[in-house]
Design an enzyme around this catalytic site. Structure first.
Site, PDB file in Angstrom:
ATOM      1  N   ASP A 191     124.455  72.241  52.108  1.00 27.14           N
ATOM      2  CA  ASP A 191     125.283  73.362  52.559  1.00 27.14           C
ATOM      3  C   ASP A 191     125.371  74.480  51.544  1.00 27.14           C
ATOM      4  OD1 ASP A 191     126.197  72.268  54.945  1.00 27.14           O
ATOM      5  OD2 ASP A 191     127.700  71.087  53.891  1.00 27.14           O
TER       6      ASP A 191
HETATM    7  C1  BGC Z   1     130.559  72.146  49.480  1.00 28.95           C
HETATM    8  C2  BGC Z   1     129.681  71.284  50.331  1.00 28.95           C
HETATM    9  C3  BGC Z   1     130.308  71.144  51.670  1.00 28.95           C
HETATM   10  C4  BGC Z   1     130.565  72.512  52.257  1.00 28.95           C
HETATM   11  C5  BGC Z   1     131.187  72.483  53.617  1.00 28.95           C
HETATM   12  C6  BGC Z   1     130.805  73.452  50.140  1.00 28.95           C
HETATM   13  O1  BGC Z   1     131.642  74.224  49.381  1.00 28.95           O
HETATM   14  O2  BGC Z   1     129.993  72.308  48.218  1.00 28.95           O
HETATM   15  O3  BGC Z   1     129.496  70.031  49.736  1.00 28.95           O
HETATM   16  O4  BGC Z   1     129.460  70.421  52.509  1.00 28.95           O
HETATM   17  O5  BGC Z   1     131.365  73.270  51.400  1.00 28.95           O
HETATM   18  O6  BGC Z   1     132.521  72.188  53.571  1.00 28.95           O
HETATM   19  C1  NOJ Z   2     128.917  67.509  52.100  1.00 28.80           C
HETATM   20  C2  NOJ Z   2     128.761  67.683  53.561  1.00 28.80           C
HETATM   21  O1  NOJ Z   2     129.679  66.872  54.252  1.00 28.80           O
HETATM   22  C3  NOJ Z   2     127.398  67.343  54.023  1.00 28.80           C
HETATM   23  O2  NOJ Z   2     127.275  67.690  55.365  1.00 28.80           O
HETATM   24  C4  NOJ Z   2     126.366  68.041  53.186  1.00 28.80           C
HETATM   25  O3  NOJ Z   2     125.122  67.589  53.611  1.00 28.80           O
HETATM   26  C5  NOJ Z   2     126.554  67.803  51.725  1.00 28.80           C
HETATM   27  N1  NOJ Z   2     127.870  68.198  51.373  1.00 28.80           N
HETATM   28  C6  NOJ Z   2     125.531  68.518  50.863  1.00 28.80           C
HETATM   29  O4  NOJ Z   2     125.793  69.866  50.740  1.00 28.80           O
END
Ligand code: BGC
Ligand code: NOJ
Length: 828
Positions: free
Chosen positions: A494
């Site tokens: 993400d």
């Molecule tokens: C985080 C991710 C997460 C995303 C969605 C980001 O700030 O680093 O790990 O999946 O937000 O909530």
């Molecule tokens: C946490 C999120 O829940 C997941 O969907 C995502 O793949 C990872 N972060 C990596 O960014």
């Protein structure tokens, strides 16, 4: 340094100091009602949806940490203490917290008085039962008092912590005997209420927080009523409602008293919201009366120690059954306790809650993630396949007819969250994987015919197979200049936001798209993801397998041709000589390549590329795995990328905003470590697979709990990487795809017990020192007692397999209809 120990026989982790390096929590509840509970009884509860039905209040990011929960205070002649130490923090003579499968027992002892509190949510019950056993272990009679406290949240957790101008004036309660009812907004537009009761007469109560605390300048650590040993019998009226019972107790030496408290939730039908009469003892300031029939029935269900014991026994036997579906006996105790107990338990929790509510997820921001929940099924499906099926249909129903999908949905409404939207390039693929996993587990091909609507055609007749088809072709139909899948807003990572180009504070990397891409449909048509390409070639064969099974030969061949083409495109444009690149950015530049200044190698595409055998004939698999070992491996696991980003790369987005070593910027992101463990096992390198597994599996981190900080019985999302100041420090425990994927890695790849469409494959890839292992696997109605022998001390290779003494060709146990079967495998 350790803060407890595993009690494997009881399936518990026993914490023997309340001062753990971080609150170590457990989850209670399996169906509708859920509680989070820390080792000092912090936490909160909610019904189904941590945002829209929050029952008790919790303050995140608070100091001191974890102040708020359900607490019992004991005033023993001026000595005030809590069984779980907090919030008063009086030093206890003895303390113990046992987190078990769906229950937690916290025991404190002070001045000869022992208080043992068992917290659990019974099966199919919308409430938390708290059984308090008070025992006078001294030689003299003891008179003391016990106060309970729960603070009501005003239902919508987001609104509760933002809309004070309204919420400070809405609180309503009713009190009847020993039961305090929380009825804020009930009269108007809600038909749900909560209650807190105790199965005994009480000597007083409080329902107004300020009265309980005595002063708005007091905290939970020094409530005035507890200090004064005098409740104020307050009635909350438009102001912070709480529920506190006051009870005086006298115990002879050796005597015990049991009190059962229940914190419950109930909903009434619209036409039965109100009671016709007002009981004489009811305290209310309203002109209407809550219909309490459901609460009465719930209270009746667990109002004696015998009934509580039966509820606990039912919970225990549910877990015994669930955990009997797959268990192993390997030469390593830590592996056994992860596989047989804790990893499976965590898979249930992630299945239930996706990424919504933990000590790192506020329960407000995210409901159920499309990619997250699909992956969670991979580790859970063998436990309760029927629930997995229902979930698959719920998730698929949030998909759009072009194969795109909402990234998240709310469990209460089951509707996609419009505020985050869609266009995450990897999302649809995970559904192919999870539906295939469901079929492989159950043999229920019927799910493909199930009627599953599309979000943009809610009344149309569509099948699950159509959903898989549009998922597959959503990738094929959205390729970039190199024939690789477009990265869109983000893929699994993400934080790689290739269409964001954000330079303004406050823009969400997840939802903001640079206006320059608006005209192109919302994201760059140049940026491509090599990760999605590899995920496509890894998951695609499952889709082909499904089509072949259905006799759709031409469609299968057509899909296979797309997979082959993708592999070719990856080798031509995304293999960097020793590993696979991560992406092409929106400027058409390589990301995750030798050519880059930082972030030269990324973990994510590698495992799936290796398992898809992309470029295997040219040795790409082994070169890639060796590069991972060389550049990403460190003491506590594999970092996500290397070197870490030290600058902000506007073209990459959020990933370069974290200090090096944290989260997606070179943190040890345990979720994708599992993909490499799988890939090493797939490639036959069982020693390496196990080395990586044992670096991150929680039971192996127990000894270094002072460094690791988070619970040694569950995975966290992240461990500080080699570039981090806090190298080895865990964060974001519990709700992570790591649970499911490491369950897959250890059970299906290392131990090699893997459901396939036509049976149960057993193809281990283990450390060469192991003499073998045994496993019990219930599968499609039969039980298999599996013995794996490794006399030649190899890592991989099945020389012979027998089922009930008969030799079987290959390593797939055919489907047996019922019965118990002895399976013997000799490696060599
Ligand atoms: C985080 C991710 C997460 C995303 C969605 C980001 O700030 O680093 O790990 O999946 O937000 O909530
Ligand atoms: C946490 C999120 O829940 C997941 O969907 C995502 O793949 C990872 N972060 C990596 O960014």
């Amino acid at each position: 340094m350790k803060f407890g120990f595993f009690d494997d026989a009881k399936k518990e982790y026993v914490i023997n100091s309340p001062k753990t390096p971080y609150p170590w929590i457990n989850y209670l509840g399996n169906q509708g009602f859920f509680s989070l509970i820390s080792n000092t009884a912090g936490g909160y509860c909610f019904y189904k949806d941590a945002r829209l039905r929050r029952i008790t209040r919790y303050r995140y990011n608070n100091v001191p940490i974890d102040m708020g929960g359900r607490y019992f205070y004991i005033n023993d002649n001026g000595t005030i203490w809590n069984p779980g130490w907090a919030p008063v923090k009086t030093e206890l003579d003895e303390y113990e917290c046992r987190h078990g499968m769906g229950y937690t027992v916290i025991t404190g002892k002070k001045n000869g008085l022992k208080a043992e509190v068992t917290f659990f949510v019974p099966q199919n019950y919308d409430g938390e039962v708290q059984q308090v056993v008070l025992t006078n272990e001294s030689n003299e009679a003891k008179s003391f008092s016990i106060f309970s406290i729960a603070e009501w949240c005003l239902w919508d957790a987001q609104d509760d912590c933002t809309n004070f101008q309204r919420n400070f004036s809405t609180g309503r309660v009713e009190i009847e005997g020993s039961t305090i009812y929380h009825v804020t907004e009930y009269r108007d537009r809600r038909n749900h209420y909560a209650f807190y009761t105790v199965n005994d007469e009480i000597d007083g109560y409080d329902t107004d927080r300020d009265s309980f605390l005595g002063s708005i300048y007091n905290g939970w650590d020094n409530p005035e009523t507890v200090k004064a040993d005098k409740p104020s019998n307050s009635f909350a009226d438009g102001w912070s409602p709480v529920a506190s019972h006051y009870k005086k107790v006298t115990l002879a030496p050796g005597e015990s008293k049991t009190l059962i408290y229940i914190l419950g939730y109930a909903e009434n039908p619209q036409d039965k919201k109100f009671a016709a009469e007002k009981p004489a003892n009811l305290l209310t300031r309203e002109t209407w009366v809550l219909n309490k029939e459901k609460a009465y029935a719930m209270i009746e269900k667990y109002n004696t120690p015998e009934k509580v014991a039966a509820g606990l026994a039912e919970l225990r036997s549910t877990w015994e059954d669930l955990l009997s579906i797959f268990n192993v006996n390997t030469p390593d105790d830590k592996v056994n306790r992860m596989v047989n107990i804790w990893n499976q338990y965590q898979c249930m929790v992630t299945f239930n809650l996706s990424r919504s509510a933990s000590y790192f997820e506020s329960g407000i921001g995210r409901g159920m993630g499309f990619r997250d929940s699909n992956q969670d099924i991979l580790g859970f499906v063998h436990q309760i396949p029927e629930r997995a099926r229902e979930r698959l249909i719920d998730i698929a129903s949030t998909q759009l007819s072009d194969g795109g999908c909402y990234h998240q949905y709310q469990p209460l409404t089951k509707k996609g969250n419009a505020d985050i939207g869609g266009d995450f390039s990897d999302d649809p693929l995970w559904m192919i994987l999870s539906v295939a996993a469901y079929i492989k587990e159950t043999g229920d091909w019927g799910i493909l015919d199930a009627n599953v609507p599309f979000d943009d055609d809610p009344n149309g007749k569509h099948t699950m197979l159509e959903h898989l088809n549009v998922s597959f072709y959503h990738i094929v139909n959205n390729l970039g200049p190199h024939g690789l899948p477009l990265a869109m807003r983000a893929d699994w990572n993400d934080c790689i936001n290739l269409s964001c180009f954000s330079d303004t504070p406050g823009e969400s990397f997840q939802t903001y798209t640079n206006p320059k891409f608006k005209a192109e449909g919302g994201y760059s048509k140049i940026a491509e993801s090599a990760f999605v390409a590899a995920l496509f070639t890894y998951t695609g064969p499952a889709f082909v397998g499904i089509l072949e099974h259905l006799g759709k030969k031409d469609e299968a061949a057509k899909a296979q041709a797309e997979i082959d083409k993708m592999k070719k495109n990856v080798m031509e444009s995304a293999f960097d000589g020793d590993w696979f690149i991560r992406a092409y950015d929106a400027n058409g530049e390589k990301m995750g390549s030798k050519e880059c200044e930082e972030g030269k190698i990324f973990i994510e595409p590698q495992g799936f590329a290796v398992m898809s055998e992309i470029g295997k004939d040219q040795g790409a698999d082994i070169k890639t795995l060796n590069s991972i070992d060389k550049y990403l491996n460190c003491e506590f696991g594999l970092v996500l990328n290397n070197p870490a980003f030290t600058k902000y790369y506007v073209q990459y987005g959020e990933i370069s905003t974290y200090p090096g070593g944290y989260k997606e910027n070179a943190g040890i992101f345990t979720h994708n470590n599992a993909w490499i463990i799988c890939a090493e096992a797939y490639a036959g390198r069982g020693d390496k697979a196990f080395e990586y597994y044992s670096k991150i599996a929680p039971a192996f981190t127990e000894e270094t709990s002072d460094i690791h900080k988070t619970e040694p019985y569950v995975y966290g999302q992240m461990i500080g990487g080699k570039d981090a100041k806090n190298f080895g420090q865990g964060k974001n425990s519990w709700l992570t795809g790591t649970a499911a994927w490491n369950m897959v890695a250890i059970s299906q790849y290392i131990l090699g017990v893997q459901p396939v469409f036509d049976g149960l494959k057993v193809d281990p890839s283990i450390p060469h020192e192991w003499d073998g292992f045994t496993a019990v696997r219930k599968f499609r109605g039969a039980t298999f007692n599996i013995t794996v022998k490794n006399p030649a001390h190899v890592c991989k290779g099945v020389k012979t397999m027998t089922v009930d003494g008969k030799a079987v060709e290959g390593c797939v146990i055919p489907v047996c209809n019922g019965g118990t079967h002895e399976v013997e495998i000799v490696m060599g």
